[in-house]
Scaffold this motif. Sequence first.
Motif, PDB file in Angstrom:
ATOM      1  N   THR A   1       0.447   3.400 -12.000  1.00  0.00           N
ATOM      2  CA  THR A   1       1.286   3.947 -13.054  1.00  0.00           C
ATOM      3  C   THR A   1       0.258   4.441 -14.186  1.00  0.00           C
ATOM      4  O   THR A   1       0.567   5.597 -14.653  1.00  0.00           O
TER       5      THR A   1
ATOM      6  N   TYR B   1       6.287   0.759  -7.515  1.00  0.00           N
ATOM      7  CA  TYR B   1       5.290   1.543  -7.480  1.00  0.00           C
ATOM      8  C   TYR B   1       4.074   1.134  -6.850  1.00  0.00           C
ATOM      9  O   TYR B   1       3.287   1.904  -6.140  1.00  0.00           O
TER      10      TYR B   1
ATOM     11  N   SER C   1       3.905   2.339  -3.295  1.00  0.00           N
ATOM     12  CA  SER C   1       3.270   3.638  -3.191  1.00  0.00           C
ATOM     13  C   SER C   1       1.446   3.353  -3.023  1.00  0.00           C
ATOM     14  O   SER C   1       1.104   4.217  -2.125  1.00  0.00           O
TER      15      SER C   1
END
Length: 222
Positions: free
Chosen positions: A27, A51, A54
């Motif tokens: 991030t 996240y 990902s």
Amino acid sequence: MSKPLIALTEIILPIAVALYFFGWIYTYYWLEYFGGDVSAIDLNIYFIIVYSFSVLSFFLEILWNYIFNIISGFSVLMSIFLIVIIYLLIVRYFRDHASTFISRLASPVVYAMVFVVIITGGYFISREAGIAKAHEIRRNPQQLIYFVLKKNGRPDDPIFDGPFQNWNNGYQLYKITATKDFYIVLWQSSPGEVGWVFEIPRSSVSAAQILMRNDPAVRRDQ
């Protein structure tokens, strides 16, 4: 607390800490690309954990591409096979001949080395995944966004009465992300070219409209 529960906690806690670390680095770098500061944006811990997946997806994609590229390289596969065999032989030798002191020392040292490798490797993979995410947004932004700004609450900056208003009215702004306090949006003349990033306070917005692009996959499913 029962022993199985303690053992489960000892497994889950390090994994959760690692996932949070990977998600935070991911991030940080994709927001930093657009001039954002992750420490100034109130992102909930579960967003950071999400996240992190990902990052795992990015890593698996790289790993698959690597394996696919070398699958026909017999010499490379043989080299890996030989390295594994040599490693197992070394481990077996030390297991049979190492002193009690070395045996006791080996486990903490190995664990520390594995931890350092995972954290260091995870940092670089998370960073590259975050930068790749930012590049993908520049190449192929997906969500056009239009704002209805409050008359008495618009940001105190002349640009919001000039270029921003023109780009907003022309449906040329793309949503990067949104937090509970801000919309972060992008304008660019064309993919990868010079652009502007705006942080729009939610308190200045009466309504936000997001235009969804055509999705051929949805039409095929009908």
